[in-house]
Design a protein around this motif. Structure first.
Motif, mmCIF file in Angstrom:
data_model
loop_
_atom_site.group_PDB
_atom_site.id
_atom_site.type_symbol
_atom_site.label_atom_id
_atom_site.label_comp_id
_atom_site.label_asym_id
_atom_site.label_seq_id
_atom_site.Cartn_x
_atom_site.Cartn_y
_atom_site.Cartn_z
ATOM 1 N N GLU A 5 12.785 -15.992 -8.264
ATOM 2 C CA GLU A 5 11.777 -16.778 -7.540
ATOM 3 C C GLU A 5 11.115 -15.951 -6.444
ATOM 4 N N GLN A 6 11.900 -15.117 -5.768
ATOM 5 C CA GLN A 6 11.312 -14.220 -4.761
ATOM 6 C C GLN A 6 10.315 -13.266 -5.408
ATOM 7 N N PHE A 7 10.739 -12.671 -6.514
ATOM 8 C CA PHE A 7 9.865 -11.716 -7.212
ATOM 9 C C PHE A 7 8.567 -12.363 -7.675
ATOM 10 N N SER A 8 8.661 -13.560 -8.264
ATOM 11 C CA SER A 8 7.491 -14.197 -8.869
ATOM 12 C C SER A 8 6.657 -14.999 -7.880
ATOM 13 N N SER A 9 7.050 -15.029 -6.610
ATOM 14 C CA SER A 9 6.307 -15.812 -5.624
ATOM 15 C C SER A 9 4.917 -15.233 -5.375
ATOM 16 N N LYS A 10 3.993 -16.111 -5.033
ATOM 17 C CA LYS A 10 2.622 -15.686 -4.725
ATOM 18 C C LYS A 10 2.611 -14.642 -3.621
ATOM 19 N N GLU A 11 3.464 -14.816 -2.609
ATOM 20 C CA GLU A 11 3.487 -13.897 -1.474
ATOM 21 C C GLU A 11 3.911 -12.496 -1.908
ATOM 22 N N ASN A 12 4.933 -12.411 -2.765
ATOM 23 C CA ASN A 12 5.402 -11.107 -3.226
ATOM 24 C C ASN A 12 4.371 -10.426 -4.118
ATOM 25 N N LEU A 13 3.708 -11.195 -4.972
ATOM 26 C CA LEU A 13 2.676 -10.641 -5.847
ATOM 27 C C LEU A 13 1.476 -10.144 -5.029
ATOM 28 N N LYS A 14 1.114 -10.885 -3.986
ATOM 29 C CA LYS A 14 0.005 -10.455 -3.119
ATOM 30 C C LYS A 14 0.344 -9.147 -2.410
ATOM 31 N N LYS A 15 1.588 -9.034 -1.934
ATOM 32 C CA LYS A 15 1.981 -7.803 -1.250
ATOM 33 C C LYS A 15 1.991 -6.630 -2.226
ATOM 34 N N ALA A 16 2.418 -6.889 -3.452
ATOM 35 C CA ALA A 16 2.391 -5.839 -4.467
ATOM 36 C C ALA A 16 0.964 -5.337 -4.675
ATOM 37 N N PHE A 17 0.016 -6.264 -4.697
ATOM 38 C CA PHE A 17 -1.384 -5.880 -4.874
ATOM 39 C C PHE A 17 -1.881 -5.038 -3.693
ATOM 40 N N LEU A 18 -1.485 -5.404 -2.480
ATOM 41 C CA LEU A 18 -1.896 -4.622 -1.303
ATOM 42 C C LEU A 18 -1.321 -3.208 -1.362
ATOM 43 N N TYR A 19 -0.084 -3.084 -1.822
ATOM 44 C CA TYR A 19 0.491 -1.745 -2.028
ATOM 45 C C TYR A 19 -0.342 -0.952 -3.033
ATOM 46 N N LEU A 20 -0.765 -1.625 -4.104
ATOM 47 C CA LEU A 20 -1.537 -0.947 -5.139
ATOM 48 C C LEU A 20 -2.921 -0.534 -4.639
ATOM 49 N N LYS A 21 -3.521 -1.366 -3.780
ATOM 50 C CA LYS A 21 -4.809 -0.988 -3.187
ATOM 51 C C LYS A 21 -4.658 0.277 -2.355
ATOM 52 N N ASP A 22 -3.596 0.342 -1.544
ATOM 53 C CA ASP A 22 -3.339 1.551 -0.750
ATOM 54 C C ASP A 22 -3.096 2.751 -1.657
ATOM 55 N N GLU A 23 -2.358 2.523 -2.735
ATOM 56 C CA GLU A 23 -2.065 3.607 -3.676
ATOM 57 C C GLU A 23 -3.349 4.151 -4.292
ATOM 58 N N ALA A 24 -4.247 3.250 -4.675
ATOM 59 C CA ALA A 24 -5.520 3.663 -5.267
ATOM 60 C C ALA A 24 -6.363 4.439 -4.263
ATOM 61 N N ASP A 25 -6.346 4.019 -3.002
ATOM 62 C CA ASP A 25 -7.134 4.691 -1.968
ATOM 63 C C ASP A 25 -6.645 6.124 -1.726
ATOM 64 N N GLU A 26 -5.334 6.334 -1.886
ATOM 65 C CA GLU A 26 -4.748 7.645 -1.580
ATOM 66 C C GLU A 26 -4.532 8.517 -2.809
ATOM 67 N N SER A 27 -4.757 7.969 -3.983
ATOM 68 C CA SER A 27 -4.423 8.681 -5.207
ATOM 69 C C SER A 27 -5.324 9.894 -5.427
ATOM 70 N N THR A 28 -4.736 10.947 -5.987
ATOM 71 C CA THR A 28 -5.499 12.139 -6.379
ATOM 72 C C THR A 28 -5.739 12.158 -7.888
ATOM 73 N N LEU A 29 -5.321 11.095 -8.585
ATOM 74 C CA LEU A 29 -5.538 11.018 -10.029
ATOM 75 C C LEU A 29 -6.963 10.578 -10.322
ATOM 76 N N CYS A 30 -7.440 10.955 -11.488
ATOM 77 C CA CYS A 30 -8.842 10.661 -11.843
ATOM 78 C C CYS A 30 -8.948 9.281 -12.500
ATOM 79 N N LEU A 31 -8.426 8.250 -11.810
ATOM 80 C CA LEU A 31 -8.403 6.916 -12.398
ATOM 81 C C LEU A 31 -9.281 5.924 -11.654
ATOM 82 N N ASP A 32 -10.004 6.375 -10.641
ATOM 83 C CA ASP A 32 -10.836 5.461 -9.858
ATOM 84 C C ASP A 32 -11.787 4.615 -10.705
ATOM 85 N N PRO A 33 -12.480 5.207 -11.686
ATOM 86 C CA PRO A 33 -13.398 4.388 -12.493
ATOM 87 C C PRO A 33 -12.693 3.260 -13.245
ATOM 88 N N LEU A 34 -11.409 3.418 -13.506
ATOM 89 C CA LEU A 34 -10.650 2.391 -14.219
ATOM 90 C C LEU A 34 -10.067 1.365 -13.261
#
Length: 222
Positions: A5-34
């Protein structure tokens, strides 16, 4: 609230997305267009997206899609398969490895000498790699100052690609005491869907969360 329930909660999923946004901003991989269009779409959808995803997971409707791969050149003229998977899959994968779900259960047991891909905390997912690299060299200087004169360096060839999924789950259960079957079943379904090899080996390269699983796999050796 149990782990699933903790894992699947809206709050945990939102935080996961914020981590991913930061990851995309800092990434050196050529995946920005995707990445960028899907990130923008999730931002536009807002809470409705995360509430729907929460129910999707809790009703056992979530099934990971197969992954695609981009092959990035390595310094030794070999190639590294970078996993390209959907934004929903990326969010769910990250949500599983968030610090308060599985992340800290793994990271808190690692030795201080493990300096790669370590969890930082709530605001930023991983400690800055350059700081960990500096600590790695500081430990070598410290060893030489203590009188050690030999340094051994080795590399595990195609490490991420050859992590055996069954062995990884055995380590998660036995070494880290992770036994929530609902959470483990989702993680297993993802890794099996994204495996590049028919031998059921490999974890997705390119995702920060994968580094935590890679550390876990080597724990018995450490």
């Amino acid at each position: 609230m149990d782990l699933f329930e903790q894992f699947s909660s809206k709050e945990n999923l939102k935080k996961a997305f914020l981590y991913l946004k930061d990851e995309a901003d800092e990434s050196t991989l050529c995946l920005d267009p995707l990445w960028r269009p899907s990130i923008s779409a999730v931002v536009q959808l807002g809470d409705n997206f995360f509430e729907t995803l929460q129910e999707y997971i809790r009703q056992n409707k979530y099934k990971p899609d197969k992954a695609d791969f981009i092959y990035a050149q390595k310094d030794n003229l070999d190639v590294r398969p970078i996993c390209v998977f959907s934004s929903v899959d990326r969010i769910v994968f990250q949500a599983l490895l968030n610090p308060w779900i599985l992340g800290n259960k793994i990271d808190s047991k690692l030795f201080n000498s493990c300096l790669c891909n370590r969890i930082l905390g709530k605001e930023e997912y991983l400690k800055p790699y350059k700081n960990q690299w500096t600590k790695f060299y500081d430990k070598q200087v410290e060893a030489f100052n203590k009188g050690f004169v030999w340094r051994v360096e080795f590399d595990i060839h195609t490490y991420y690609e050859d992590i055996h999924i069954d062995t990884l789950f055995k380590v998660l259960k036995e070494s880290f005491q992770i036994h929530d079957e609902q959470v483990l079943a989702i993680l297993r379904s993802q890794l099996e869907a994204w495996s590049e090899k028919p031998t059921m080996c490999g974890i997705p390269q390119g995702a920060n969360a994968s580094g935590v699983l890679a550390n876990a796999y080597l724990y018995p050796l450490d």
